[in-house]
Design a protein around this motif. Structure first.
Motif, PDB file in Angstrom:
ATOM      1  N   ARG A 125      -3.068   7.539 -12.694  1.00 45.12           N
ATOM      2  CA  ARG A 125      -2.213   8.403 -11.880  1.00 45.12           C
ATOM      3  C   ARG A 125      -0.932   7.692 -11.475  1.00 45.12           C
ATOM      4  N   VAL A 126      -0.497   6.735 -12.259  1.00 45.56           N
ATOM      5  CA  VAL A 126       0.716   5.979 -11.947  1.00 45.56           C
ATOM      6  C   VAL A 126       1.701   6.103 -13.096  1.00 45.56           C
ATOM      7  N   ALA A 127       2.944   6.459 -12.802  1.00 47.96           N
ATOM      8  CA  ALA A 127       4.009   6.495 -13.798  1.00 47.96           C
ATOM      9  C   ALA A 127       4.932   5.316 -13.538  1.00 47.96           C
ATOM     10  N   GLN A 128       5.273   4.602 -14.582  1.00 50.11           N
ATOM     11  CA  GLN A 128       6.149   3.439 -14.468  1.00 50.11           C
ATOM     12  C   GLN A 128       7.336   3.635 -15.388  1.00 50.11           C
ATOM     13  N   ILE A 129       8.542   3.571 -14.828  1.00 53.07           N
ATOM     14  CA  ILE A 129       9.751   3.646 -15.626  1.00 53.07           C
ATOM     15  C   ILE A 129      10.701   2.569 -15.146  1.00 53.07           C
ATOM     16  N   GLY A 130      10.913   1.571 -15.983  1.00 54.22           N
ATOM     17  CA  GLY A 130      11.694   0.421 -15.541  1.00 54.22           C
ATOM     18  C   GLY A 130      11.016  -0.233 -14.350  1.00 54.22           C
ATOM     19  N   ASP A 131      11.775  -0.426 -13.262  1.00 54.75           N
ATOM     20  CA  ASP A 131      11.202  -1.031 -12.064  1.00 54.75           C
ATOM     21  C   ASP A 131      10.790   0.001 -11.026  1.00 54.75           C
ATOM     22  N   VAL A 132      10.749   1.278 -11.445  1.00 53.98           N
ATOM     23  CA  VAL A 132      10.325   2.351 -10.538  1.00 53.98           C
ATOM     24  C   VAL A 132       8.854   2.678 -10.797  1.00 53.98           C
ATOM     25  N   ARG A 133       8.058   2.621  -9.744  1.00 50.46           N
ATOM     26  CA  ARG A 133       6.622   2.914  -9.852  1.00 50.46           C
ATOM     27  C   ARG A 133       6.306   4.130  -9.003  1.00 50.46           C
ATOM     28  N   ILE A 134       5.700   5.139  -9.621  1.00 51.19           N
ATOM     29  CA  ILE A 134       5.382   6.394  -8.937  1.00 51.19           C
ATOM     30  C   ILE A 134       3.870   6.573  -8.949  1.00 51.19           C
ATOM     31  N   ASP A 135       3.256   6.427  -7.783  1.00 54.04           N
ATOM     32  CA  ASP A 135       1.804   6.574  -7.656  1.00 54.04           C
ATOM     33  C   ASP A 135       1.511   7.997  -7.206  1.00 54.04           C
ATOM     34  N   GLU A 137      -1.322   9.495  -6.794  1.00 51.77           N
ATOM     35  CA  GLU A 137      -2.482   9.657  -5.923  1.00 51.77           C
ATOM     36  C   GLU A 137      -2.159   9.309  -4.470  1.00 51.77           C
ATOM     37  N   THR A 138      -1.476   8.182  -4.267  1.00 53.76           N
ATOM     38  CA  THR A 138      -1.146   7.761  -2.901  1.00 53.76           C
ATOM     39  C   THR A 138       0.202   8.309  -2.433  1.00 53.76           C
ATOM     40  N   ARG A 139       0.936   8.949  -3.352  1.00 54.92           N
ATOM     41  CA  ARG A 139       2.257   9.521  -3.046  1.00 54.92           C
ATOM     42  C   ARG A 139       3.225   8.430  -2.568  1.00 54.92           C
ATOM     43  N   ARG A 140       3.184   7.285  -3.242  1.00 51.82           N
ATOM     44  CA  ARG A 140       4.079   6.182  -2.917  1.00 51.82           C
ATOM     45  C   ARG A 140       5.003   5.900  -4.083  1.00 51.82           C
ATOM     46  N   VAL A 141       6.254   5.602  -3.750  1.00 49.61           N
ATOM     47  CA  VAL A 141       7.252   5.223  -4.753  1.00 49.61           C
ATOM     48  C   VAL A 141       7.811   3.863  -4.371  1.00 49.61           C
ATOM     49  N   THR A 142       7.865   2.955  -5.340  1.00 47.36           N
ATOM     50  CA  THR A 142       8.490   1.652  -5.099  1.00 47.36           C
ATOM     51  C   THR A 142       9.546   1.406  -6.168  1.00 47.36           C
ATOM     52  N   VAL A 143      10.595   0.694  -5.781  1.00 49.12           N
ATOM     53  CA  VAL A 143      11.653   0.275  -6.701  1.00 49.12           C
ATOM     54  C   VAL A 143      11.775  -1.234  -6.586  1.00 49.12           C
ATOM     55  N   ALA A 144      11.563  -1.917  -7.699  1.00 51.37           N
ATOM     56  CA  ALA A 144      11.565  -3.385  -7.709  1.00 51.37           C
ATOM     57  C   ALA A 144      10.602  -3.939  -6.664  1.00 51.37           C
ATOM     58  N   GLY A 145       9.475  -3.246  -6.489  1.00 52.35           N
ATOM     59  CA  GLY A 145       8.448  -3.693  -5.549  1.00 52.35           C
ATOM     60  C   GLY A 145       8.657  -3.282  -4.116  1.00 52.35           C
TER      61      GLY A 145
END
Length: 220
Positions: A125-135, A137-145
């Motif tokens: 349930r996680v999409a990763q594009i470059g340094d963007v991580r879209i979870d 399930e937890t509805r969290r987005v991180t950019v470069a961590g």
């Protein structure tokens, strides 16, 4: 570049193979969907006709997208907007109507490669594009961590695109799914939320706009 030409028209294939070779491509031709699927791992690019004798080209495209992220340009005489949208939603990177010039096709192929329209990966349930991580399930987005605070509706819009990375979602489709409304007020809201996603992530190309068709996750 190693190119798989999926085309059942012998005359068109006979003309296109040497023309693409002059642009520096090594072309292998398949006239049937089953042969194309067997050869999928041997190529770096696919040119796909939709009118195949053994399977509709869109179904072949959908099957291909389940196992491969190879760039695909659809080549077809089907020019209705709904057909174009179906092709893009099924995972095509571009769509070129017949008849076309070889120079235009070569230019579009180069543009797809430059854009890198499919640098996406989904694990569970996680999409990763470059340094963007879209979870999802937890509805969290991180950019470069680092976490990015999106609003609930901004995340909803992003999640619609992240569920099927690289697949185009029509504007009205998104409006109907999230708002249950395709009227002007909802349409303006969608524009605002997409602008918010781009601004807050600092990745203006994370949501790619395809004119007159819709949106998909871009290159970040």
């Amino acid at each position: 570049m190693r190119v798989l030409l999926v085309e059942d028209d012998d005359r068109l294939a006979a003309a296109l193979v040497p023309a693409l070779a002059r642009h520096g491509h090594q072309v292998v031709r398949a006239g049937r969907a089953d042969d194309a699927f067997r050869l999928k791992d041997t190529c770096e690019f696919v040119l796909l006709d939709l009118g195949l004798p053994d399977l509709d080209g869109l179904e072949l495209l959908r099957r291909l997208r389940r196992v491969s992220s190879v760039p695909v340009i659809v080549l077809t005489a089907r020019t209705e907007e709904r057909d174009i949208l179906r092709g893009l939603r099924s995972g095509a990177d571009d769509y070129l109507a017949k008849p076309f010039r070889t120079a235009e096709l070569a230019a579009r192929m180069a543009a797809v490669v430059r854009r890198g329209t499919r640098p996406l990966a989904v694990t569970g349930r996680v999409a990763q594009i470059g340094d963007v991580r879209i979870d999802l399930e937890t509805r969290r987005v991180t950019v470069a961590g680092e976490p990015v605070a999106l609003t609930r509706r901004e995340f909803d819009v992003l999640a619609v695109l992240a569920r099927e990375p690289g697949v185009v979602r029509g504007r009205e489709e998104i409006l109907d799914e999230l708002w249950g409304d395709v009227q002007l007020s909802a349409s303006r809201s969608l524009d605002v939320h997409i602008a918010g996603i781009r601004s807050k992530t600092g990745r203006p190309r994370l949501v790619e706009t395809l004119r007159a068709t819709g949106y998909r996750l871009g290159t970040g």
